[in-house]
Design a protein around this motif. Structure first.
Motif, PDB file in Angstrom:
ATOM      1  N   GLN C 307     -23.849   2.920 -77.916  1.00 15.27           N
ATOM      2  CA  GLN C 307     -24.423   3.314 -79.066  1.00 15.27           C
ATOM      3  C   GLN C 307     -25.300   4.577 -79.117  1.00 15.27           C
ATOM      4  O   GLN C 307     -25.536   4.988 -77.914  1.00 15.27           O
ATOM      5  N   ASP C 308     -25.033   5.532 -80.141  1.00 11.96           N
ATOM      6  CA  ASP C 308     -25.801   6.655 -80.220  1.00 11.96           C
ATOM      7  C   ASP C 308     -27.553   6.603 -79.754  1.00 11.96           C
ATOM      8  O   ASP C 308     -27.650   5.868 -80.713  1.00 11.96           O
ATOM      9  N   VAL C 309     -27.922   6.970 -78.945  1.00 10.27           N
ATOM     10  CA  VAL C 309     -29.365   7.019 -78.890  1.00 10.27           C
ATOM     11  C   VAL C 309     -30.112   8.458 -79.107  1.00 10.27           C
ATOM     12  O   VAL C 309     -31.121   8.569 -78.824  1.00 10.27           O
ATOM     13  N   GLY C 310     -29.177   9.219 -79.934  1.00  5.75           N
ATOM     14  CA  GLY C 310     -29.977  10.471 -79.926  1.00  5.75           C
ATOM     15  C   GLY C 310     -29.732  11.504 -78.856  1.00  5.75           C
ATOM     16  O   GLY C 310     -29.407  11.183 -77.986  1.00  5.75           O
ATOM     17  N   ASN C 311     -29.921  12.793 -79.454  1.00 10.65           N
ATOM     18  CA  ASN C 311     -29.615  13.820 -78.226  1.00 10.65           C
ATOM     19  C   ASN C 311     -28.343  13.919 -78.042  1.00 10.65           C
ATOM     20  O   ASN C 311     -27.830  14.401 -76.767  1.00 10.65           O
ATOM     21  N   GLY C 312     -27.238  13.268 -78.910  1.00 14.05           N
ATOM     22  CA  GLY C 312     -25.919  13.479 -78.513  1.00 14.05           C
ATOM     23  C   GLY C 312     -25.635  12.454 -77.302  1.00 14.05           C
ATOM     24  O   GLY C 312     -24.688  12.465 -76.616  1.00 14.05           O
ATOM     25  N   GLN C 313     -26.514  11.516 -76.867  1.00 20.49           N
ATOM     26  CA  GLN C 313     -26.333  10.659 -75.763  1.00 20.49           C
ATOM     27  C   GLN C 313     -26.219   9.274 -76.291  1.00 20.49           C
ATOM     28  O   GLN C 313     -26.474   8.887 -77.212  1.00 20.49           O
ATOM     29  N   LYS C 314     -24.986   8.756 -75.633  1.00 16.93           N
ATOM     30  CA  LYS C 314     -24.616   7.349 -76.103  1.00 16.93           C
ATOM     31  C   LYS C 314     -24.905   6.381 -74.994  1.00 16.93           C
ATOM     32  O   LYS C 314     -24.615   6.805 -73.702  1.00 16.93           O
ATOM     33  N   VAL C 315     -25.349   5.293 -75.087  1.00 19.90           N
ATOM     34  CA  VAL C 315     -25.511   4.211 -74.021  1.00 19.90           C
ATOM     35  C   VAL C 315     -25.141   2.766 -74.449  1.00 19.90           C
ATOM     36  O   VAL C 315     -25.087   2.530 -75.604  1.00 19.90           O
ATOM     37  N   SER C 316     -24.627   2.098 -73.531  1.00 20.83           N
ATOM     38  CA  SER C 316     -24.152   0.927 -73.665  1.00 20.83           C
ATOM     39  C   SER C 316     -25.061   0.014 -73.025  1.00 20.83           C
ATOM     40  O   SER C 316     -24.608  -0.281 -71.909  1.00 20.83           O
ATOM     41  N   CYS C 317     -26.188  -0.535 -73.594  1.00 16.19           N
ATOM     42  CA  CYS C 317     -27.008  -1.369 -72.965  1.00 16.19           C
ATOM     43  C   CYS C 317     -27.934  -2.001 -73.764  1.00 16.19           C
ATOM     44  O   CYS C 317     -28.510  -1.438 -74.829  1.00 16.19           O
ATOM     45  N   TRP C 318     -28.210  -3.447 -73.316  1.00 21.59           N
ATOM     46  CA  TRP C 318     -29.023  -4.187 -74.322  1.00 21.59           C
ATOM     47  C   TRP C 318     -30.412  -3.589 -74.495  1.00 21.59           C
ATOM     48  O   TRP C 318     -30.974  -4.004 -75.616  1.00 21.59           O
ATOM     49  N   LEU C 319     -30.939  -3.056 -73.557  1.00 23.86           N
ATOM     50  CA  LEU C 319     -32.285  -2.541 -73.469  1.00 23.86           C
ATOM     51  C   LEU C 319     -32.321  -1.519 -74.857  1.00 23.86           C
ATOM     52  O   LEU C 319     -33.496  -1.755 -75.572  1.00 23.86           O
ATOM     53  N   TYR C 320     -31.602  -0.589 -75.114  1.00 23.31           N
ATOM     54  CA  TYR C 320     -31.688   0.136 -76.054  1.00 23.31           C
ATOM     55  C   TYR C 320     -31.115  -0.575 -77.496  1.00 23.31           C
ATOM     56  O   TYR C 320     -31.740  -0.053 -78.739  1.00 23.31           O
ATOM     57  N   GLU C 321     -30.274  -1.463 -77.287  1.00 22.93           N
ATOM     58  CA  GLU C 321     -29.783  -2.122 -78.514  1.00 22.93           C
ATOM     59  C   GLU C 321     -31.052  -2.921 -79.064  1.00 22.93           C
ATOM     60  O   GLU C 321     -31.425  -2.920 -80.283  1.00 22.93           O
ATOM     61  N   GLU C 322     -31.664  -3.493 -78.221  1.00 20.56           N
ATOM     62  CA  GLU C 322     -32.883  -4.241 -78.543  1.00 20.56           C
ATOM     63  C   GLU C 322     -33.761  -3.237 -79.199  1.00 20.56           C
ATOM     64  O   GLU C 322     -34.425  -3.231 -80.176  1.00 20.56           O
ATOM     65  N   ALA C 323     -34.041  -2.237 -78.507  1.00 20.99           N
ATOM     66  CA  ALA C 323     -34.950  -1.280 -79.121  1.00 20.99           C
ATOM     67  C   ALA C 323     -34.642  -0.768 -80.632  1.00 20.99           C
ATOM     68  O   ALA C 323     -35.365  -0.756 -81.225  1.00 20.99           O
ATOM     69  N   LEU C 324     -33.239  -0.473 -80.550  1.00 18.90           N
ATOM     70  CA  LEU C 324     -32.905  -0.304 -81.957  1.00 18.90           C
ATOM     71  C   LEU C 324     -33.241  -1.093 -82.989  1.00 18.90           C
ATOM     72  O   LEU C 324     -33.757  -0.934 -84.259  1.00 18.90           O
ATOM     73  N   ILE C 325     -32.560  -2.233 -82.494  1.00 20.01           N
ATOM     74  CA  ILE C 325     -32.814  -3.201 -83.550  1.00 20.01           C
ATOM     75  C   ILE C 325     -34.237  -3.526 -83.881  1.00 20.01           C
ATOM     76  O   ILE C 325     -34.585  -3.766 -85.198  1.00 20.01           O
ATOM     77  N   HIS C 326     -35.052  -3.624 -82.773  1.00 21.56           N
ATOM     78  CA  HIS C 326     -36.580  -3.779 -82.968  1.00 21.56           C
ATOM     79  C   HIS C 326     -37.270  -2.634 -84.050  1.00 21.56           C
ATOM     80  O   HIS C 326     -38.155  -2.792 -84.698  1.00 21.56           O
ATOM     81  N   ALA C 327     -36.604  -1.626 -83.657  1.00 20.70           N
ATOM     82  CA  ALA C 327     -37.200  -0.377 -84.199  1.00 20.70           C
ATOM     83  C   ALA C 327     -37.031  -0.278 -85.723  1.00 20.70           C
ATOM     84  O   ALA C 327     -36.121  -1.013 -86.282  1.00 20.70           O
TER      85      ALA C 327
END
Ligand SMILES: Nc1ncnc2c1ncn2[C@@H]1O[C@H](COP(=O)(O)OP(=O)(O)OP(=O)(O)O)[C@@H](O)[C@H]1O
Ligand SMILES: Nc1ncnc2c1ncn2[C@@H]1O[C@H](COP(=O)(O)OP(=O)(O)OP(=O)(O)O)[C@@H](O)[C@H]1O
Ligand SMILES: [Mg+2]
Ligand SMILES: [Mg+2]
Lengths: 318, 566, 327, 307, 321
Positions: C307-327
């Motif tokens: 997933q794109d997490v901004g700043n041109g950075q992509k991560v494949s991790c539930w931590l950030y997916e959760e964050a995204l979903i919750h955001a």
């Protein structure tokens, strides 16, 4: 000065002396002598003849005599053939050599090609087929393959002459003569090649399989080289390296003649002559021939060690 | 006499003079003449080619050349100096002899137009034809004959000639160097020569009347006690026979060309070649590479030859017989009854006739059926009869013991047999093992691939029976040779010696026949050796060849000058 | 900058006796002209296989590119016929291998090995090729080039051999240079030399570099863009500065922490516990879950996506997916 | 450290179970290798045929029957009869007993001797190496023929029963024929010696015996398997060569080699293929099966091999 | 101060160079040229240097895997190089070696359980029945699991293999461990695990290490004293903090600056050495480093610098210091 070569040469000479004594004693203690088999002779005549040929002397004395003459380059007269031993070699050995040299060459070339291809296509139908054929050739006696080919190619199809080295009575010379000999050689060469092919092909195949796994093959491919070049330049050179040692061992075989092939194809080679002389206990010829082969064997062993050092750049410096 | 390492029955011209063994290994005894029942399919009459068009092109093309196969000759083509019979085959075409023998083995004139034998049978006088020439045109005279005889008494002579055993008067003195010449040899005039023996010997006529060496050629460098120089002449023979040597290629062929100086006139075919062949020659005959070959007379071989269509076939019986030498020192076979039991108990018909597909027959006397002395009168055929064998063994005191093996004085009846490695020996052993087991004899076979090893073993005396076959026998007396050359020492029957000498003392054939019959009957009963078989052979040759006959004693050599190519 | 190469959904699998190994599993990334992209990740995570897939050198039988596309200068390498691909290899696409010692043919002289691609691709004759080869040898900083050209690989040190490998790779002026752990077998001073050289060539010729390594120090020095792989998948990617200053994936963070750094001595080094999972026993889950400090139930049962997490950075991790979903 | 013997059996059992599961795993891998298994099945079949098969044949006594000689295959004699009317099928089976035994025994023996001497030469180097290799050189120069005949004469002299002679001659031949094998093993040994795990063995201070048998030997076993399986055909055939020289089995005992040899003439060859096809095929099947099995075995014994 | 555990005095190891078919000796590789090291129990000595500088040879010669050319190696006062083979074998368990390449140093056909336990049996340190337990215990102390015991080396990852190598050495209860680049073949994350294991073992067992590496960051982490080698000779020796803070020799400085630091776009003053390491068969005259030294002067080319104390046990061989 390193002593490697000198040491090896010295060993070689010692071994040859040891071998000559051992071989002489072996022949001498083989049951019967040149006279025994001639049972038409009376006991007195046998004794007389043994006296004439010096067969009644003790073994060591006979050996000493033989050695003395041999060191002077005199290998004596064949008792049965009544000719100088060296002349007999000259009459027969080149025929054997011709056959062996050509078939050895073919064996190597074919074994290399088949080995490379079947390693490259490991477990393919080609590979399997070759393997089956090789085992078939390995599990049949040589006379059998010989007879089979004579029957098909010479008797039934009449494509090739059934035996001998030239057409009987032929006075061909030059190019015609060569053609004739080649035609006559074809069958025995095919059989000898078939017989030798098996283990060598297996050998090259497994060497090749090892080599094809090496990193430098991958590098060669990454350079964009043609597959043929990758196989035959990069892989083959490495796969042939360990086989270089075998070259030296082929040396005695080149001159040793082959009893069965020569017999089946009426090839006038030294193999048959040796067998015949053995049956007759023709000691001068037996000794001469065996020592000749022994010398070749020892040289061959040395040669194969040296060849390896020459062929592999990695070994040279160590 | 050549040492004999399995010469094969298929060789072409077996009938050379002088230089073959009395005995060869049993293995050579594939072929034998049909004295017994001739089985169906075997050939009794000559067969003529049915379809010459089937002749392979190779053979079709040859117009002045005949090719015959021969085991590799060594190139020692000087008669009397050869070690191998095959060299003898070559020299028999290069040299004529004083006396030859006809197809019955009876001496007939050749270079000598006649001969006289003195009353006491000790002096033989030969009268040579006039104008005899060697192939180079030089004259052949009595001096050459004298030289030929003399040289065989040289101290250094190492050949296998029988001449020295004839005991020519003064021969021994010459050999020992105490005489300058041989007293018994007398050149009477250029056409007449005589030799005097110390004891009469009926074989002397043929032995003395053999090939003649040119004194001018072979005797030029002769010094007493030094014969090495002759070796250099072996490959460059100078003879007086129908052919001259054209070229010898070791291991490949011997080429001959007709001799215009041959006393009977130049042979009809210009070229003759002995091609070196080994063993089976089928492929060469079938492809037309040779014109002539011999085969063992099996039904199959004959069928196949007939099927080829382009060969003439003639049946042929070699002048040999096969036998088993018995170790007369050994207790178990010393007794005549046991030997008879062995013969009765051995199914020789199965081994030598049936398993050989008719290419053999059973022998009961020491002579070939083609010999003038051959007879079946009063001869026990010893038909296979195991019951009789058992009875004889019982009689001899060998009683059935534990596990079926007979015993006497606690010793089992065990026969140690030696044979040469061959297919026939394999058959023999297979059958004999069964046969002997049936009559309570324990059979222990041992085979040797190497003739020398076999002979050494025999000389060591460690055997009961050993198979041999004789080589070509010219005179009937040769059939008993093994009793005189030391091979068999333990048969001392005064009656045998008496009869044997009596047969040699006269040269009258009818007289000799009577004596030999008696001898044969004696041997047939006593069985100092056990007779086994005769061979039977056929010769097959290119149908284009005319006038071909094969003599049992001199092979092709006799008729070869007459051969024509149609 | 233009895209030089674009890899989309690349999967390369090995079919072994024991089962299918998904060595590279649905990997997508791109390399722009003149850019250096680094792939980092633990041994066995599929870095080399990715490179091999690009070169078309995946071992067959056994290995196979099962899906995806590799677009190089607008052409899909996977669709090219053998011949065209071969003519690009060593020419437009070049590769340096990890083991310099075993990657050169021991029985062929160095010079000849350099000459081969020159003759095949640039069609130089023997003389020209040799001259060029000697030039290349001196270009990679080896003195006595003529003598070196006539020597055999075993006569050279590892560092020299790796420079020879570089010479071979750059000989035909490739657009993309794939360097598979080019310095792992070498010591630090030589490594510094080689990296220097690579940078310089890049500057001179404007080629792109795909650099594979597991050494984050090297990455920091070389990369413009970084891809972190774990068990055949990309777990994180981004611009080098971003990624190092703000690593998102627990694995990337672990890697950065476990490297000892000079003059920053700690009593105990951080180390990621546990082992790389067996590639044969991969269940649908985050493959890093059993080594992760932040493992959640969802990590065990479902695979995260990049997933794109901004700043041109992509991560494949539930931590950030959760964050995204919750955001 | 004290030895607590009472605990030993328990632990052994534990260890053994770990082992045997590994062994089972190898067997399982072998079972999975279809090609190797088919080779194994053929070898088993040949053995069963030769050792059990004759029990079901009515012709085991090998009675000579002139009325039945050279009959083509038929209902009564499935594979026909030979020149003495004996049943070919029965003889092929009986022949297999000897050919298989001799082939395997001589193969194992020659590989064993060659491997042992080669290993010693390659491992100890120095004097042992020099002596072994020079003896090997010497042996290579000795002609085989007189040796065979001297053996033959001695065996005959010593009254060794003919049935056993072949085995003794085979044994002696293996004793004489080791140089080729030894050279190869020595070469392998020399390169293994230089491997790092051997250095490790030195550092650990392991005894020579352990280095040789636990470390080096397992690594040359694949080579030995290849050599051995390649030799098997030659070994079976060499028996017929011995028979040819009268040193092999005595007739009427059949072997595959001498059965084929019996067809060594054009007529039998052409007209009676049933004389040579059965023994020929038997050798062929055995050789190929053993080789295929050997290849499989090598793969299984190679802990790394995964195909 | 406890007695010295290992004392290496003026150790030299020259390899002959032979050429051609005749194996003529044409020269010598001075792989190790006069090296002295002194190790106290519980100490960790780090040996760094470029590839081919002779680090491994030092280690191997100390353990007498190769025979020395000159000098002296004393382990607990015993001269290892004069010991008869059987006595040396008895001493082996006390000094162990851990190899750089964990894979090639394990026999592929020996199960790891056997590989670890066999030396115990051969030295009679343990009965056959107890071996398995001891092996299991050691495996666990090295962070491996008991079910690994019957596996073959190829079934392990690199880090696990290195642990097996360590377990194999540890089980003998050695006093000295020479670790020859034990982590340079390993991944970063695994490297950390192994380094931690080394320090943990040192703490729990009081081990003494001779730690060979070319990675200064690793050495800094583990070692108390550090020696820097160049072309067979020691160029600098100092305690860890001293060396990293005040490197004196230009080569040491270059080494330090060559270690990549995981901080992107970091502008660093880097000394990139030019040229190749000269052949040890034909080392440069004077200071061996002068051919690559950015500060080389005339004196460096002609005179061999003396290895001397530059103060406080900081030894260095450089004309310019
Ligand atoms: N020929 C092959 N057969 C089966 N599996 C393979 C093969 N080649 C690679 N693999 C598997 O593919 C996976 C990825 O391997 P790859 O070589 O790409 O790793 P890597 O990231 O380059 O590791 P390293 O840092 O050790 O080079 C590994 O799990 C490996 O086991
Ligand atoms: N057995 C040998 N014969 C000849 N020369 C050798 C031998 N072993 C090592 N050398 C040479 O000795 C020198 C030092 O080698 P050594 O392996 O000790 O270096 P190193 O510092 O351990 O290097 P690396 O970091 O590559 O392991 C090298 O030049 C090497 O070529
Ligand atoms: Mg990789
Ligand atoms: Mg090292």
């Amino acid at each position: 000065m390193s002593t490697y070569l000198t040491k090896r040469l010295l060993y070689m000479i010692i071994i040859l002396f040891g071998a000559s004594l051992l071989i002489f004693c072996l022949y001498a203690s083989t049951p019967g002598d040149f006279i025994t088999g001639n049972i038409k002779l009376t006991a007195e005549r046998k004794a007389e003849l043994r006296e004439i040929y010096g067969l009644n002397k003790p073994v060591l004395e006979r050996y000493g005599l033989w050695m003395k003459n041999a060191l002077h380059g005199d290998f004596g007269y064949s008792l049965a053939q009544q000719k100088p031993v060296l002349q007999l070699f000259n009459d027969y050995i080149w025929n054997s050599f011709l056959l062996a040299a050509v078939s050895t060459f073919l064996t190597w070339v074919i074994a290399v090609i088949i080995g490379v291809v079947s390693a490259y296509k490991q477990y393919s139908w080609f590979d399997t087929l070759v393997m089956v054929a090789i085992f078939a050739a390995m599990s049949l006696p040589s006379f059998f393959i010989g007879l089979f080919l004579i029957k098909i190619l010479a008797v039934d199809l009449k494509w090739l002459p059934p035996g001998g080295i030239i057409t009987t009575g032929s006075n061909a010379t030059g190019w015609e003569y060569i053609k004739e000999v080649v035609r006559h050689m074809a069958l025995p060469v095919i059989v000898m090649t078939l017989l030798g092919l098996g283990s060598l092909t297996r050998y090259f195949r497994s060497n090749m399989i090892d080599v094809l796994r090496q990193d430098y093959i991958r590098t060669a491919r990454a350079k964009g080289l043609r597959e043929r070049k990758v196989l035959f330049t990069h892989a083959l050179r490495n796969a042939l390296l360990p086989a270089i040692t075998l070259v030296g061992f082929e040396l005695p075989a080149l001159f040793g003649g082959s009893l069965i092939i020569e017999k089946i194809f009426n090839w006038p080679g030294i193999g048959q002559l040796y067998m015949q002389s053995f049956g007759l206990r023709d000691y001068p010829l037996l000794m001469g021939f065996t020592m000749f082969i022994a010398i070749l064997t020892v040289i061959g062993t040395l040669l194969s060690d040296l060849l390896y050092r020459i062929a592999d750049p990695r070994v040279r410096l160590q | 006499g050549g040492n004999n390492a399995n010469t094969d029955g298929n060789d072409a011209a077996k009938g050379n003079t002088g230089t073959t063994n009395t005995s060869t290994a049993q293995s050579t005894a594939t072929n034998a003449p049909g004295a017994e029942v001739v089985p169906a399919g075997a050939l009794s009459e000559p067969f003529t080619a049915t379809d010459l068009s089937k002749l392979p092109a190779t053979a079709q093309k040859r117009n002045d050349t005949i090719i015959v196969g021969l085991t590799d000759p060594s190139g020692a083509f000087t008669p009397y100096f050869q070690q191998s019979g095959y060299d003898g085959n070559v020299s028999s075409l290069l040299y004529a002899s004083l006396v030859t023998v006809d197809e019955k083995g009876v001496p007939t004139p050749e270079l000598a137009e006649s001969w006289d034998i003195s009353e006491d049978g000790l002096t033989y006088t030969f009268h040579l034809r006039k104008d005899l020439k060697f192939s180079d045109g030089s004259p052949l005279t009595a001096d050459d004959v004298a030289f030929t005889w003399t040289i065989q008494y040289d101290k250094a002579y190492d050949g296998g000639s029988q001449l020295p055993t004839l005991n020519v008067k003064g021969g021994k003195a010459y050999k020992e160097g105490t005489a300058q010449s041989i007293e018994g040899i007398k050149v009477i005039d250029p056409q007449t020569i005589s030799a005097t023996l110390e004891v009469p010997n009926a074989t002397a006529l043929v032995t003395l009347g053999s090939n003649v060496l040119s004194k001018a050629y072979y005797g030029k460098d002769y010094k007493f006690g030094h014969l090495e120089y002759i070796k250099k002449l072996h490959e460059h023979p100078l003879g007086d026979g129908p052919y001259k040597l054209e070229k010898f290629i070791p291991g490949q062929e011997v080429r001959f060309v007709a001799n215009e100086n041959y006393f009977k006139g130049k042979p009809k075919t210009e070229h003759f070649i002995y091609k070196t062949t080994e063993g089976d020659v089928w492929q060469f005959l079938e492809t037309g590479e040779v014109d002539y070959a011999s085969f063992s007379a099996t039904e199959e071989n004959i069928e196949k030859l007939k099927g080829l269509g382009f060969v003439n076939i003639i049946p042929y019986t070699p002048s040999t017989y096969g036998y088993m030498q018995v170790n007369l020192k050994h207790e178990q076979v010393k007794d005549k009854l046991v030997r008879q039991a062995i013969v009765y108990g051995l199914d020789r018909q199965s081994i030598y006739v049936d398993a050989a597909q008719g290419a053999g027959s059973v022998a009961n006397i020491p002579a070939s059926p083609i010999s003038w002395a051959y007879t079946e009168e009063g001869i026990n055929p010893y038909k296979y009869d195991p019951e009789k064998a058992k009875q004889l063994l019982d009689e001899a005191g060998w009683k059935a013991g534990a596990n079926g093996i007979r015993e006497k004085d606690g010793k089992p009846l065990s026969i140690h047999y030696l044979g040469s490695k061959s297919k026939n020996t394999d058959i023999f052993i297979a059958v004999a093992k069964e046969n002997f087991a049936a009559i309570g004899i324990d059979f222990q076979p041992e085979v040797f691939a190497d003739f020398n090893s076999l002979v050494s073993k025999v000389e060591g005396g460690d055997y009961d029976l050993v198979s041999f076959s004789t080589s070509m026998l010219t005179d009937p007396s040769e059939g008993f040779m093994q009793f005189f050359n030391g091979e068999i020492k333990d048969y001392d029957n005064p009656k045998f010696i008496e009869l044997y000498n009596k047969a040699l003392a006269t040269t009258d054939i009818e007289q000799r026949k009577v004596v030999y019959k008696e001898l044969y009957q004696l041997f047939n009963d006593e069985l100092p050796i056990i007779f086994t078989n005769y061979k039977k052979t056929v010769y097959a040759y290119n149908g284009r060849i005319g006038n071909l006959t094969v003599s049992p004693y001199i092979g092709l050599a006799g008729s070869l000058p007459e051969w024509t190519l149609k | 900058m233009n895209n030089l190469m674009r890899i989309d959904g690349l999967s390369t699998h090995f079919f072994t006796e024991d089962g299918e190994v998904k060595a590279v599993d649905d990997v997508s990334f791109r390399v722009r002209e003149g850019e250096t992209v680094c792939i980092v990740g633990e041994s066995g995570c599929g870095k080399s296989v990715t490179a091999m897939s690009i070169m078309g050198l995946v071992e067959s039988p056994g290995g196979k590119v099962t899906s995806g596309s590799i677009e190089f200068q607008g052409e899909d390498l996977l669709q090219l016929d053998k011949h065209t691909l071969r003519s690009m290899r060593g020419h437009e696409l070049a590769m340096i291998f990890q083991e310099p010692m075993s990657s050169l043919n021991p029985v062929i002289k160095i010079g000849e090995q350099i000459m081969e691609p020159l003759r095949v691709h640039l069609k130089l004759n023997k003389k020209e090729a040799r001259a060029k080869a000697i030039e290349l040898i001196s270009q990679v900083g080896i003195s006595r080039p003529e003598q070196i050209a006539d020597s055999y690989p075993h006569e050279l040190s590892g560092g020299m051999l790796q420079r020879i490998m570089i010479a071979i790779a750059i000989s035909c002026g490739p657009k993309l240079l794939i360097a598979d752990e080019p310095t792992t077998a070498l010591d630090v001073t030589i490594q510094a030399q080689i990296l220097d050289m690579l940078r310089q060539f890049k500057a001179d010729s404007g080629m792109s570099i795909l650099l594979i390594t597991h050494d984050l120090g090297v990455v920091a020095e070389m990369a413009d863009y970084v891809i972190v792989m774990y068990s055949g998948k990309i777990v994180e990617e981004g611009e080098v500065v971003e990624l190092f200053s703000n690593p998102k994936h627990p694995y990337t963070r672990g890697l950065l922490k476990s490297k000892p750094v000079i003059n920053q001595r700690q009593e105990e080094l951080y180390s990621i516990p546990g082992q790389v999972p067996n590639p044969l026993e991969l269940a649908p889950s985050c493959y890093f879950h059993d080594r992760c400090e932040h493992c959640m139930p969802v990590c065990r049962s479902k695979q995260p996506v990049l997933q794109d997490v901004g700043n041109g950075q992509k991560v494949s991790c539930w931590l950030y997916e959760e964050a995204l979903i919750h955001a | 450290m004290a030895v607590n013997s009472s605990l030993a059996p328990v632990r052994r059992a534990g260890a053994a179970s770990g082992r045997s599961s590994l062994f089972r795993q190898s067997v399982r891998r072998l079972l999975h290798n279809k090609l190797a298994m088919s080779g194994f099945v053929v070898v088993l079949f040949m053995f069963a045929l030769c050792f059990v098969g004759p029990l079901f044949s009515p012709y085991t006594d090998n009675k000579i029957n002139m009325a039945m000689m050279n009959k083509a295959p038929g209902l009564k004699h499935w594979l026909g009869t030979d020149a003495l009317g004996r049943d070919i099928l029965t003889r092929v089976m009986q022949a297999g007993r000897i050919s298989l035994t001799v082939g395997l025994a001589s193969m194992v023996l020659s590989v064993f001797i060659g491997a042992l001497l080669g290993a010693v030469a390659g491992y100890y180097r120095g004097v042992a190496d020099q002596i072994i290799m020079r003896v090997a050189d010497l042996l290579l120069t000795i002609p085989g023929l007189p040796l065979l005949f001297i053996f033959g004469a001695l065996l005959s002299e010593w009254k060794i029963p003919t049935d056993y002679r072949m085995y003794i001659v085979m044994l002696m031949l293996s004793i004489v024929n080791w140089p080729g094998m030894a050279r190869m093993v020595r070469g392998q040994m020399l390169s293994l010696r230089e491997r790092e795990f051997m250095q490790a063995a030195v550092v650990l201070g392991l005894r020579d015996r352990r280095k040789l048998f636990n470390h080096l030997l397992p690594n040359i076993i694949p080579l030995l398997i290849v050599m051995a399986t390649l030799n098997i055909g030659g070994a079976i055939l060499s028996e017929s060569v011995l028979s040819f020289f009268g040193l092999g089995v005595m007739p009427p005992t059949p072997t595959w080699g001498n059965m084929i040899d019996a067809a060594n003439n054009m007529i039998d060859f052409q007209q009676r293929p049933w004389l040579w096809i059965p023994p020929g095929l038997s050798i062929f099947a055995t050789v190929i099966a053993i080789n295929i099995f050997g290849d499989g075995l090598r793969d299984v014994l190679d802990p790394k091999q995964k195909r | 101060m406890p007695e010295t555990l290992l004392e290496v005095n003026h150790l030299k190891k020259y390899f002959p160079i032979t050429k051609g078919l005749l194996n003529r000796t044409v020269g010598q590789v001075k792989a190790v040229d006069d090296i002295s090291i002194r190790l106290q129990p519980g100490e960790t000595f780090g040996l760094v240097g470029e590839s081919g500088s002779g680090k491994s040879t030092v280690g191997r010669t100390i353990l007498r895997l190769t025979e020395k050319t000159a000098g002296e190696v004393k382990f607990k006062g015993v001269d290892i190089h004069t010991l008869p083979p059987e006595e040396l074998r008895g001493l082996r368990p006390k000094m162990q070696l851990i190899f750089q390449d964990p894979y090639s140093s394990l026999n592929p056909r020996v199960r790891v359980g056997d590989a670890i336990g066999e030396a115990l049996l051969d030295h009679g340190l343990c009965s056959r029945s107890d071996v398995r337990d001891l092996v299991l215990e050691t495996l666990e102390s090295c962070g491996l699991s008991s079910y690994h015991i019957d596996r073959f080396p190829h079934e392990f990852s690199g880090g696990q293999r290195q642990r097996i190598g360590i377990a194999r050495a540890l089980i003998l209860n050695p006093e000295l461990i020479i670790a020859d680049e034990p982590v340079s073949a390993l991944d970063v994350s695994i490297q950390a695990q192994i380094i931690n294991l080394f320090s943990k073992l040192q703490q729990s067992r009081g081990l003494t290490y001779l730690f060979i590496s070319h990675d200064l960051s690793v050495v800094e982490h583990l070692c108390t004293t550090i020696g820097v080698m160049y072309l067979g000779s020691m160029v600098e020796t100092a305690s860890r903090d001293e060396l990293f803070r005040h490197p004196l020799h230009p080569y040491t400085k270059a080494l330090l600056s060559a270690v990549p630091i995981p901080i992107p776009k970091l502008k660093r003053e880097r000394i990139v050495l030019k040229g190749d390491i000269p052949s040890p068969a034909n080392p440069p005259s004077g200071c061996k480093f002068h051919t690559r030294c950015p500060f080389a002067e005339e004196v460096c080319r002609s005179q061999v610098p003396v290895f001397r104390d530059a103060g406080g046990g900081h030894f260095v061989a450089c004309h310019l210091v």
